[in-house]
Each structure stands twice: as structure tokens, then as C-alpha cells.
Enzyme design. Structure first.
Site, PDB file in Angstrom:
ATOM      1  N   ALA A 130      28.624  38.300  33.963  1.00 32.93           N
ATOM      2  CA  ALA A 130      29.775  38.327  34.335  1.00 32.93           C
ATOM      3  C   ALA A 130      30.329  39.367  35.634  1.00 32.93           C
ATOM      4  O   ALA A 130      30.416  40.355  35.658  1.00 32.93           O
ATOM      5  CB  ALA A 130      31.215  38.450  33.355  1.00 32.93           C
ATOM      6  N   GLY A 131      29.382  38.924  36.598  1.00 33.23           N
ATOM      7  CA  GLY A 131      29.706  39.846  38.080  1.00 33.23           C
ATOM      8  C   GLY A 131      30.608  39.511  39.149  1.00 33.23           C
ATOM      9  O   GLY A 131      32.076  39.811  39.054  1.00 33.23           O
ATOM     10  N   PHE A 156      26.502  48.188  36.308  1.00 31.75           N
ATOM     11  CA  PHE A 156      27.240  48.424  37.274  1.00 31.75           C
ATOM     12  C   PHE A 156      28.277  49.615  37.359  1.00 31.75           C
ATOM     13  O   PHE A 156      29.207  49.116  38.290  1.00 31.75           O
ATOM     14  CB  PHE A 156      27.017  47.792  38.235  1.00 31.75           C
ATOM     15  CG  PHE A 156      26.239  47.135  38.243  1.00 31.75           C
ATOM     16  CD1 PHE A 156      24.507  47.556  38.475  1.00 31.75           C
ATOM     17  CD2 PHE A 156      26.006  45.572  38.458  1.00 31.75           C
ATOM     18  CE1 PHE A 156      22.927  46.326  38.201  1.00 31.75           C
ATOM     19  CE2 PHE A 156      24.751  44.586  38.729  1.00 31.75           C
ATOM     20  CZ  PHE A 156      23.439  45.057  38.277  1.00 31.75           C
ATOM     21  N   ARG A 268      18.310  60.717  74.439  1.00 30.56           N
ATOM     22  CA  ARG A 268      17.219  60.157  74.450  1.00 30.56           C
ATOM     23  C   ARG A 268      16.600  60.014  75.655  1.00 30.56           C
ATOM     24  O   ARG A 268      17.610  58.676  76.538  1.00 30.56           O
ATOM     25  CB  ARG A 268      17.100  58.873  73.337  1.00 30.56           C
ATOM     26  CG  ARG A 268      15.702  58.546  73.657  1.00 30.56           C
ATOM     27  CD  ARG A 268      14.879  59.144  72.946  1.00 30.56           C
ATOM     28  NE  ARG A 268      13.468  58.735  72.194  1.00 30.56           N
ATOM     29  CZ  ARG A 268      12.133  59.296  72.346  1.00 30.56           C
ATOM     30  NH1 ARG A 268      12.358  60.433  72.697  1.00 30.56           N
ATOM     31  NH2 ARG A 268      11.409  57.890  72.030  1.00 30.56           N
ATOM     32  N   GLY A 340      11.936  54.576  66.171  1.00 33.72           N
ATOM     33  CA  GLY A 340      11.711  55.193  65.398  1.00 33.72           C
ATOM     34  C   GLY A 340      11.957  56.329  64.158  1.00 33.72           C
ATOM     35  O   GLY A 340      11.868  57.041  63.597  1.00 33.72           O
ATOM     36  N   GLU A 363      32.652  45.879  44.774  1.00 30.67           N
ATOM     37  CA  GLU A 363      34.801  45.209  44.709  1.00 30.67           C
ATOM     38  C   GLU A 363      34.665  44.155  45.032  1.00 30.67           C
ATOM     39  O   GLU A 363      36.008  43.385  45.900  1.00 30.67           O
ATOM     40  CB  GLU A 363      35.702  46.463  45.204  1.00 30.67           C
ATOM     41  CG  GLU A 363      35.241  47.424  44.351  1.00 30.67           C
ATOM     42  CD  GLU A 363      36.637  48.583  44.323  1.00 30.67           C
ATOM     43  OE1 GLU A 363      37.871  47.885  45.013  1.00 30.67           O
ATOM     44  OE2 GLU A 363      36.951  49.226  44.537  1.00 30.67           O
TER      45      GLU A 363
HETATM   46  N1  CAA Z   1      47.009  39.545  41.565  1.00 29.32           N
HETATM   47  C1  CAA Z   1      47.592  39.177  40.218  1.00 29.32           C
HETATM   48  N2  CAA Z   1      47.232  37.821  39.729  1.00 29.32           N
HETATM   49  C2  CAA Z   1      45.746  37.289  40.165  1.00 29.32           C
HETATM   50  C3  CAA Z   1      45.136  38.105  40.909  1.00 29.32           C
HETATM   51  C4  CAA Z   1      45.799  39.019  41.960  1.00 29.32           C
HETATM   52  N3  CAA Z   1      44.909  39.218  42.676  1.00 29.32           N
HETATM   53  N4  CAA Z   1      44.482  36.805  41.218  1.00 29.32           N
HETATM   54  C5  CAA Z   1      44.026  36.216  40.396  1.00 29.32           C
HETATM   55  N5  CAA Z   1      45.123  36.271  39.767  1.00 29.32           N
HETATM   56  C6  CAA Z   1      45.594  36.058  38.449  1.00 29.32           C
HETATM   57  C7  CAA Z   1      46.250  34.106  38.422  1.00 29.32           C
HETATM   58  O1  CAA Z   1      47.530  33.417  39.530  1.00 29.32           O
HETATM   59  C8  CAA Z   1      45.570  33.338  37.796  1.00 29.32           C
HETATM   60  O2  CAA Z   1      46.924  32.918  37.027  1.00 29.32           O
HETATM   61  P1  CAA Z   1      48.055  32.134  36.586  1.00 29.32           P
HETATM   62  O3  CAA Z   1      47.032  31.441  36.164  1.00 29.32           O
HETATM   63  O4  CAA Z   1      49.181  32.359  35.700  1.00 29.32           O
HETATM   64  O5  CAA Z   1      48.175  31.860  38.100  1.00 29.32           O
HETATM   65  C9  CAA Z   1      44.708  34.193  36.646  1.00 29.32           C
HETATM   66  O6  CAA Z   1      44.874  35.355  37.725  1.00 29.32           O
HETATM   67  C10 CAA Z   1      43.240  33.303  37.246  1.00 29.32           C
HETATM   68  O7  CAA Z   1      43.473  33.585  38.481  1.00 29.32           O
HETATM   69  P2  CAA Z   1      41.753  32.141  39.210  1.00 29.32           P
HETATM   70  O8  CAA Z   1      42.119  31.379  38.783  1.00 29.32           O
HETATM   71  O9  CAA Z   1      42.152  32.514  40.684  1.00 29.32           O
HETATM   72  O10 CAA Z   1      40.152  33.344  38.502  1.00 29.32           O
HETATM   73  P3  CAA Z   1      39.195  32.624  39.210  1.00 29.32           P
HETATM   74  O11 CAA Z   1      38.397  33.326  37.558  1.00 29.32           O
HETATM   75  O12 CAA Z   1      38.775  31.661  39.547  1.00 29.32           O
HETATM   76  O13 CAA Z   1      38.685  34.097  39.751  1.00 29.32           O
HETATM   77  C11 CAA Z   1      37.967  35.677  42.062  1.00 29.32           C
HETATM   78  C12 CAA Z   1      39.092  34.394  41.136  1.00 29.32           C
HETATM   79  C13 CAA Z   1      38.651  36.102  42.750  1.00 29.32           C
HETATM   80  C14 CAA Z   1      36.581  35.286  41.751  1.00 29.32           C
HETATM   81  C15 CAA Z   1      37.667  36.951  40.836  1.00 29.32           C
HETATM   82  O14 CAA Z   1      37.102  36.350  39.800  1.00 29.32           O
HETATM   83  C16 CAA Z   1      37.004  37.956  41.721  1.00 29.32           C
HETATM   84  O15 CAA Z   1      37.349  38.509  41.758  1.00 29.32           O
HETATM   85  N6  CAA Z   1      35.788  37.603  41.183  1.00 29.32           N
HETATM   86  C17 CAA Z   1      35.158  39.586  42.142  1.00 29.32           C
HETATM   87  C18 CAA Z   1      35.138  40.074  40.655  1.00 29.32           C
HETATM   88  C19 CAA Z   1      35.062  41.643  41.227  1.00 29.32           C
HETATM   89  O16 CAA Z   1      35.719  42.350  43.146  1.00 29.32           O
HETATM   90  N7  CAA Z   1      34.286  42.772  40.292  1.00 29.32           N
HETATM   91  C20 CAA Z   1      34.565  44.060  40.663  1.00 29.32           C
HETATM   92  C21 CAA Z   1      34.033  44.888  39.963  1.00 29.32           C
HETATM   93  S1  CAA Z   1      34.689  46.573  40.186  1.00 29.32           S
HETATM   94  C22 CAA Z   1      33.688  47.551  41.304  1.00 29.32           C
HETATM   95  O17 CAA Z   1      32.644  46.877  41.919  1.00 29.32           O
HETATM   96  C23 CAA Z   1      33.798  48.722  40.988  1.00 29.32           C
HETATM   97  C24 CAA Z   1      32.790  49.359  42.078  1.00 29.32           C
HETATM   98  O18 CAA Z   1      31.991  50.364  41.181  1.00 29.32           O
HETATM   99  C25 CAA Z   1      32.864  50.198  43.801  1.00 29.32           C
END
Ligand code: CAA
Length: 380
Positions: A130-131, A156, A268, A340, A363
Site C-alpha cells: 500500500a504505497g 519506507f 571553466r 566529467g 509524499e
Molecule cells: N483532505 C481531506 N480529505 C480528503 C482529501 C484531502 N486532501 N483527499 C481525499 N479526502 C477524502 C475524500 O473526501 C474522501 O472522503 P468522502 O468519501 O467522505 O468524501 C476520502 O478521503 C477518500 O478520498 P478518495 O476517494 O479521493 O481516495 P482514494 O483512495 O482514491 O485516494 C489518492 C486518493 C490521492 C490517490 C490518495 O490515496 C493518495 O494521496 N495517495 C498517495 C499516498 C501518499 O502520498 N503517500 C505518502 C506517504 S508519506 C511520505 O512519503 C512521507 C515521507 O517519508 C517523506
């Protein structure tokens, strides 16, 4: 005034820039080479009150606006991108999770230590399967008496092993998709919680990225953050702000690479004159500078919208997408201009290029950013 910064923002920028260039930059190559955690950088930032820049003073932070924090990330990352991401995850995802969703008691317990830099925060959302699709996560938690019993693993995780509190997303209701996800605050010394494999990465060598393991981990029920079943929205809301921080990190890396490329091109000499006099190099420098400027405008705009309390989901994703693609392009071009030498560790641009790559991935990959932007456009 360039970028219309206030006097306070300029003073903070200059202070952080001086610290970063004098104390953080000189250690960056050694940290990259030895893969060690930049503890002294974090201590220095804490000493100057920079581990909680946008956290209100009543909770131990500096009480500045979000744009000031973004400028801090940019300047720190210009010197050392590993230190930049540790600070960004700690603040945008660690401190803010508790500031926005915590109870008074949780705020009292965690915020002063986090914002003061005595404790470090981490964010545990991603799993092996789940990424990009965290709604599918499977680490489970069930309430038994006064504790959530947590089983599974995370992958990660930035600052794994060095953080004191892990903002962790677990499944409390199987089969309910994103509505079955809950957020728990997991302390480092939680029984049944341990740090797993440390990843060997292309770049960001000072920022440890690890697996987290939960084997019947006992998390007190008062460590529930927000409401059970509403953890997914907590994660999404935090990531909106976090993505501006990653945009700022990328901006810092791009600026550092550009600075080296510009100065090198002026010195350079080939074919009897500095290579900066050749149009081929001038066009590259012009494109690099233009992209950096545009990225900075996008990153600062997203931060300003957040400061004004206006919607910024789309603008945060645009800033992250553009600034991180810019970092990749600019660092690659910087290596090209240095030829280089650019490919060798004698100059820092190969490190910048390796560090830039991950900003397009974490992110939310830049493909995910496009989905977020498109969704917002279609909603309008
Ligand atoms: N703020 C608040 N609520 C939000 C929102 C936001 N920005 N975006 C979506 N939601 C809510 C929606 O409104 C929805 O709720 P309702 O049904 O009540 O309206 C619910 O969340 C589900 O929304 P989606 O159907 O849009 O969700 P989805 O499963 O299709 O996912 C996605 C959308 C944008 C693809 C999301 O899964 C995503 O952001 N994926 C990427 C994950 C990510 O960024 N991971 C980062 C890991 S952390 C990291 O990297 C830190 C590090 O180490 C540097």
C-alpha cells in the site's frame, strides 16, 4: 521585494541561510558518504527554535506562519537534503498531526517536546502493498481493554529508529476501505513495536528509511488520534501541507545545483574561453533559472493559501509536482554542465541529483499529484 516576503520572513530566511551554509553544508558530503544520521544538525535547529517553526508559541513552537516554515525547509535542504526531509516530516506530518487532530492532553504531552526538538516525529502510512494506494493498508489494530493490539508492518518510514513518536495508520475495521482506517500515536518504547530493515537507497543517505514491525504491539487507547475510522482523512489533510514542504525541499536542492553550475560555467575554460560564453550553456542556465523561479512562486503561493485558511489541495500538488520535476531537471543539467567533474564526488552535484530523485516519489508520486490536481479541476 522579490516574492513579496515580509521583513520577518526575510530575517528568518537570512538567519537559516547563514546557519545552513556555515554549519550544515560543510558536513553534507560526509553525511552522504557515511550514511549517518545528522544528529548535530537537528540539535542545532532545535537550539534556534527551528524544529517547530509554524507551531504556536503556546505549544512550544516559534509561532511563525507556514510560509516561514517553507522557507526554512528550502534553506536547510539547499545545504543538506537529508536534514531537510527529516525536518519536513517531523513538522508537517509529526507536529501538525497532533496540533490539528490531537486532544488537549495529547498536545500537552507531545507538542512542546516535538516543537522544541527534544523529540522527533515520524509518519507511518506506507506498507509493502500500500504505497500510492494507502486506502488498502492492512496493518491491523483491535481494541482490547485499554489498549489497541497492533499487528503488521510499515515500509519506507523516514527517520525510522530515530523518531520518538510514529503517527501510524492502522486498519480497525476490515472490509471498509478507507473508512476502516484509524490513526494512532505510537511511542518508540511501545511493547511489541520494533524497527525492521534499514533500506539502502540511491540518495538521502543521512535520512534513515526503515521498516516498522508491530507484533501484538500494545498502544494505549488514549493514543487514538482523532476519531476511529477517520484516519484516512487525517492522512490526506496532513499530506496536503506536507507536499508543499517537499516542494520546498526540492527547490532548495535545485537552487544549490544551479549555484554550483553557474559558478563552474564562469570559471571553466574550454576552446580558450569560459564555457558560460557558449550559447549552449547559456540556454541551459536560462532554463534552469526560469524553472527554479516558477517553482518558487508555486511553492510560496501554496504556502500563502494555507496561511490564509483558503483551500490549497490543488495548489500544493501543483507546487510539489513542478518543484520536484524542476529539481530533477536542474540537478541533471548541473551534472551535464560540470561534465566529467559533475559525475564525480569531488563536486556536490551528483549528490544533488541522487537526492532530487526521491522528491518525485515520496509524499505521493508525481503521477498521484496529477490525479489530485485533475480531481480538483473536475470538481470546480
Ligand atoms: N483532505 C481531506 N480529505 C480528503 C482529501 C484531502 N486532501 N483527499 C481525499 N479526502 C477524502 C475524500 O473526501 C474522501 O472522503 P468522502 O468519501 O467522505 O468524501 C476520502 O478521503 C477518500 O478520498 P478518495 O476517494 O479521493 O481516495 P482514494 O483512495 O482514491 O485516494 C489518492 C486518493 C490521492 C490517490 C490518495 O490515496 C493518495 O494521496 N495517495 C498517495 C499516498 C501518499 O502520498 N503517500 C505518502 C506517504 S508519506 C511520505 O512519503 C512521507 C515521507 O517519508 C517523506
Amino acid at each position: 521585494m522579490p516574492y513579496q516576503l515580509t521583513e520577518e520572513q526575510i530575517m528568518l530566511r537570512d538567519m537559516v541561510r547563514k546557519l545552513a551554509q556555515n554549519e550544515i553544508a560543510p558536513r553534507a558530503a560526509e553525511i552522504d558518504r557515511t550514511h549517518r544520521f545528522p544528529r548535530e544538525n537537528i540539535e542545532k535547529l532545535a537550539e534556534l527554535g527551528l524544529m517547530g517553526v509554524p507551531v504556536p508559541e503556546e505549544w512550544g513552537g516559534a509561532g511563525c506562519d507556514f510560509l516561514s516554515y517553507i522557507i526554512t525547509i528550502e534553506e536547510v535542504s539547499r545545504a543538506c537534503a537529508s536534514t531537510g526531509v527529516i525536518l519536513a516530516v517531523h513538522t508537517s506530518l509529526g507536529c501538525f498531526s497532533i496540533l490539528y487532530f490531537g486532544t488537549e492532553e495529547q498536545k500537552r504531552r507531545y507538542l512542546p517536546k516535538l516543537a522544541g526538538g527534544q523529540w522527533l516525529g515520524a509518519f507511518a502510512l506506507t506498507e509493502a502493498n500500500a504505497g500510492s494506494d494507502p486506502a488498502n493498508l492492512s496493518t491491523s489494530a483491535r481494541l482490547a481493554g485499554d489498549y489497541y493490539i497492533v499487528n503488521g508492518s510499515k515500509m519506507f518510514i523516514t527517520s525510522g529508529g530515530h523518531a520518538d513518536v510514529y503517527v501510524t495508520f492502522v486498519r480497525t475495521a476490515p472490509g471498509k476501505g478507507y473508512k476502516g482506517i484509524t490513526c494512532l500515536l505510537v511511542d518508540r518504547d511501545t511493547p511489541g513495536f520494533s524497527i525492521g530493515k534499514i533500506e539502502e537507497k540511491m540518495g538521502l543517505h543521512g535520512d534513515p528509511t526503515t521498516e516498522l514491525i508491530f507484533e501484538n504491539a500494545r498502544v494505549p487507547k488514549e493514543n487514538l488520534l482523532g476519531v476511529e475510522g477517520e484516519g484516512f482523512k487525517v492522512a490526506m489533510a496532513l499530506l496536503d501541507g506536507g507536499r508543499i514542504g517537499i516542494g520546498a525541499q526540492a527547490l532548495g536542492i535545485a537552487q544549490a545545483a544551479f549555484d554550483v553550475a553557474l559558478s563552474y560555467a564562469k570559471q571553466r575554460v574550454q576552446f580558450g574561453r569560459p564555457i558560460a560564453e557558449f550559447q549552449a550553456i547559456q540556454f541551459m542556465l536560462a532554463d534552469m533559472a526560469t524553472r527554479i523561479d516558477a517553482a518558487r512562486l508555486l511553492v510560496y503561493r501554496a504556502a500563502r493559501l494555507k496561511d490564509m485558511g483558503l483551500p490549497y489541495t490543488k495548489e500544493a500538488s501543483m507546487a510539489k509536482l513542478y518543484a520536484t520535476d524542476t529539481a530533477m531537471q536542474v540537478t541533471t543539467d548541473a551534472v551535464q554542465i560540470l561534465g566529467g567533474y559533475g559525475y564525480c564526488k569531488e563536486y556536490p552535484v551528483e549528490r544533488y541529483m541522487r537526492d532530487a530523485k526521491i522528491t518525485q516519489i515520496y509524499e505521493g508520486t508525481n503521477q498521484i499529484q496529477r490525479l489530485v490536481i485533475a480531481k480538483q479541476l473536475l470538481k470546480q
